[in-house]
Design an enzyme around this catalytic site. Structure first.
Site, PDB file in Angstrom:
ATOM      1  N   ILE A 159      48.375  33.125 -42.547  1.00 16.08           N
ATOM      2  CA  ILE A 159      49.268  31.961 -42.540  1.00 16.08           C
ATOM      3  C   ILE A 159      49.960  31.798 -43.889  1.00 16.08           C
ATOM      4  O   ILE A 159      50.380  30.708 -44.259  1.00 16.08           O
ATOM      5  CB  ILE A 159      48.494  30.693 -42.134  1.00 16.08           C
ATOM      6  CG1 ILE A 159      47.248  30.480 -43.009  1.00 16.08           C
ATOM      7  CG2 ILE A 159      48.090  30.776 -40.679  1.00 16.08           C
ATOM      8  CD1 ILE A 159      46.459  29.209 -42.678  1.00 16.08           C
ATOM      9  N   GLU A 175      40.340  26.135 -49.274  1.00 14.98           N
ATOM     10  CA  GLU A 175      40.319  24.674 -49.304  1.00 14.98           C
ATOM     11  C   GLU A 175      39.679  24.071 -50.546  1.00 14.98           C
ATOM     12  O   GLU A 175      39.994  22.942 -50.919  1.00 14.98           O
ATOM     13  CB  GLU A 175      39.665  24.166 -48.021  1.00 14.98           C
ATOM     14  CG  GLU A 175      40.511  24.658 -46.865  1.00 14.98           C
ATOM     15  CD  GLU A 175      39.994  24.376 -45.472  1.00 14.98           C
ATOM     16  OE1 GLU A 175      40.332  23.315 -44.952  1.00 14.98           O
ATOM     17  OE2 GLU A 175      39.290  25.224 -44.905  1.00 14.98           O
TER      18      GLU A 175
HETATM   19 MO1  MOS Z   1      42.263  24.389 -42.365  1.00 17.39          MO
HETATM   20  S1  MOS Z   1      42.675  22.353 -42.297  1.00 17.39           S
HETATM   21  O1  MOS Z   1      40.679  24.376 -41.745  1.00 17.39           O
HETATM   22  O2  MOS Z   1      43.315  24.958 -41.173  1.00 17.39           O
END
Ligand code: MOS
Length: 684
Positions: free
Chosen positions: A458, A648
């Site tokens: 992504i 994250e």
């Molecule tokens: Mo991330 S919010 O776990 O795509």
């Protein structure tokens, strides 16, 4: 003996870089399809009620319009997922919900025609106000939403210092730069191909198959390149089903791309939160009770939300007495989704600001306060940590940043001309999980290998890091690996999310490589499977973030000239892309602290700043020097690569570090995000 250079961990350039800069990497909307027509969704202008009728006369009269669908003429679906049951009933559950779709030969005509579709509604009054005082708050369906250990009241009674505060975070939107987009192509009414922007093709394929009553293998989803997602593309949203529905009804391939404004209501957002945190401590700062109560919002049609905002609170610090709760307000609002570090991003803001307030209450340096409350085992599960580098991150970060240990708190104590100068710190943790994945590796002529797995990139660098992992496991060069990802024809693998992608896909690739080499066969398929150590160890990435802020004493303008983040993330597998992930998380933390908020107009029940002119994100000029680095950490339990996800952890704690620095600079404690100029200047 291998002669191949070591490729794992190296700071290599992205393997897909030239495809991207030359435009050869096709994103969902860019795939060329013969005979394609364009769909534009018509969105509800009421927040609650029903569609009485859709008059398509004017829309259909436009040259080039090929169809208008609404609930009375759309094909039937079978899904139980109310978000995906598009055009199946008259009911309207939120403003912006799709109530019709217009299809035309060009996107411009489709858009014009969509504006001409005349929808009549039976409007009901709506309820969109999030409040902790509501008497209809519900416990989330997930029974892990509450936790209780020890005796919180006794812990409070023992304490000589108490911080009890309410912190709030607004709704925020994921806003990937690539808009959500889908192309749907049916063959023979029972085979569907989608080109789609998502975080996991198999997940989308499963949901769409379910909606149309098909088997999973009857739906192929192709998604090799995705331009950002941050959680908004993890779950299937209504526009994907809407596109497939239109294509089915019209017997033509259909393309649909959401506008930026549409993404604010149909692609999800980070739920707003109201968080009460109570930290009770002895004089020496040791915690005697911790409470964290979170109120958040869900839509009326879906429970999904970031329902573990108090997760970091359960495991960050040692304390015998602890209680965490989550309650949901069910509002007539668009369905929230998850957004980068869902739960941890907001929860760490409240907890780490409260720790700063406790440090001041105790007169203890906030770095020292955290070290003093370091747990020996995971307070949540009672398990030992597989590795825990938090104290080292705090110490290393303090050194790199040039942290000045406190001699008692002196907010508003430093000034440089018009600028009030302050520094702040926060700690962080994010689970190092892993999920199911399958990979197939085939030896090709000439010493090359084809590696297949339905992983998803992504924008994070999955193409690159998986190539590195495969080359390392096969002991060949990067050029000898031909990687294929982003297609449901490839072996099934979990989506990109929860910072688990690389850990899961990489494990499957390593297992397949080992099997292939052990068997001496030309092809091997292997699974990642469950982590065998998951029941024995608590596994988390950790970090410490330090921020300097400067606040203009007269205007309240807030700048963040520098931040230092030191992370404990196991082995770093791709130094350049990992650093980019951490930098991105930290930059986002600055934006979360100072800029981002989706504002609801209660009269309409929808977000009013639905564009990037009025929804402010940090841009280059907002971000000073970011120093993202990591400690050496050996963790043999997380996965065969010894790596913890980096997607994250960079945003966790980052907003708190900035907000704590704002307090240090100004003496103003802002507990509701974002910290805007008027909040710092105060009344008058
Ligand atoms: Mo991330 S919010 O776990 O795509």
């Amino acid at each position: 003996m291998s002669t191949a250079p070591r490729v794992l961990g190296a700071p290599i350039d992205r393997v897909d870089a030239s495809l991207k800069v030359t435009g050869a990497a096709r994103y969902a909307y860019e795939h060329r399809v013969d005979d394609v027509v364009y769909a534009v969704g018509v969105q509800s202008t009421i927040a609650r009620g029903a569609v009485v009728s859709v008059d398509a006369t004017a829309a259909e009269a436009l040259d080039g319009v090929v169809g208008v669908l609404w609930h009375e003429n759309a094909p039937r679906l079978q899904t139980d997922d109310a978000e995906l049951a598009v055009l199946q009933s008259a009911a309207v559950a939120f403003r912006g919900q799709f109530v019709a779709v217009v299809v035309a030969g060009t996107p411009e005509v489709a858009r014009h025609a969509a504006a001409l579709a005349a929808v009549r509604y039976a409007e009901e009054s709506h309820d969109v106000l999030l409040s902790a005082q509501r008497d209809d708050l519900e416990a989330p369906p997930d029974d892990s939403a509450d936790s209780e250990d020890g005796d919180v009241e006794a812990g409070r009674a023992q304490a000589s210092r108490l911080v009890e505060r309410t912190y709030t975070t607004p709704a925020e939107h994921n806003n990937p730069i690539e808009a959500h987009a889908t192309i749907a192509i049916w063959e023979d009414d029972d085979r569907l191909t989608l080109y789609d922007a998502n975080q996991g093709s198999h997940k989308i394929g499963d949901d769409v198959a379910d909606a149309f009553g098909l088997e999973g293998e009857q739906v192929r989803v192709i998604s090799p390149y995705v331009g950002g997602a941050f959680g908004s593309k993890l779950y299937t949203h209504a526009h994907v089903v809407l596109t497939a529905l239109a294509a089915k009804a019209l017997g033509r391939p259909v393309k649909l791309e959401l506008t930026r404004a549409q993404m604010f209501s149909v692609a999800g957002y980070r739920t707003p939160t109201i968080q009460r945190v109570c930290l009770a401590a002895a004089n020496d700062g040791r915690l005697t009770a911790v409470e964290h109560d979170v109120v958040l919002q869900v839509s009326t049609i879906k429970d999904l939300t970031e329902d573990l905002a108090a997760r970091p609170t359960r495991m960050m610090y040692a304390c015998p007495n602890r209680r965490t709760t989550h309650r949901m307000a069910r509002l007539d609002m668009p369905p929230p989704t998850i957004m980068r570090a869902p739960g941890e991003a907001q929860g760490s803001f409240a907890l780490e600001c409260a720790m700063d307030e406790l440090a001041i209450a105790c007169g203890i340096d906030p770095v020292e306060l955290r070290i003093r409350n370091e747990p020996e085992k995971d307070p949540d599960s009672g398990l030992p940590f597989s590795s825990r580098g938090l104290v080292e991150c705090l110490r290393r970060g303090a050194e790199r940043f040039g942290w000045q240990p406190w001699e008692g708190a002196t907010p508003r104590g430093r000034r440089d001309g018009r600028w009030l100068v302050g520094t702040g710190v926060a700690a962080s943790a994010y689970p190092a999980g892993r999920g199911k994945a399958t990979a197939t590796i085939r030896a090709l002529d000439g010493g090359r290998y084809r590696v297949q797995i339905d992983a998803s990139d992504i924008g994070t660098g999955a193409w690159t890091v998986l190539t590195q992992i495969a080359a390392d496991a096969l002991e060949v060069g990067l050029d000898d690996v031909i990687l294929e990802i982003g297609d449901t024809r490839l072996p099934r693998a979990r989506s990109a999310g929860g910072s688990q992608g690389t850990a899961s896909w990489g494990t499957a690739i390593v297992h397949a490589a080992r099997k292939l080499r052990a068997n001496g066969s030309p092809e091997a398929t292997a699974d990642a499977g469950e982590n065998p150590y998951a029941e024995q160890y608590a596994m988390y990435a950790h970090g410490a973030q330090f921020a300097e802020v400067r606040v203009d004493a007269d205007t309240g303008e807030i700048r963040v000239p520098r931040m230092t983040g030191v992370f404990a993330v196991g082995h770093v597998l791709s130094a350049k892309t990992a650093r980019s992930q951490l930098l991105g998380g930290m930059a986002w933390g600055v934006a979360m602290a100072l800029l981002e908020q989706s504002i609801v107009d209660p009269r309409y029940g929808d977000f009013v700043n639905a564009d990037l002119a009025e929804y402010h994100v940090a841009v280059n000029a907002d971000i000073g020097e970011l120093d993202a680095t990591w400690i050496d950490e050996d963790d043999p339990y997380v996965n065969p690569m010894g790596a913890k996800g980096v997607g994250e952890i960079g945003i966790v704690g980052a907003a708190a570090a900035v907000v704590n620095a704002v307090y240090d600079a100004t003496g103003v404690r802002v507990r509701d995000l974002p910290v805007t100029l008027e909040k710092v200047l105060g009344p008058g």
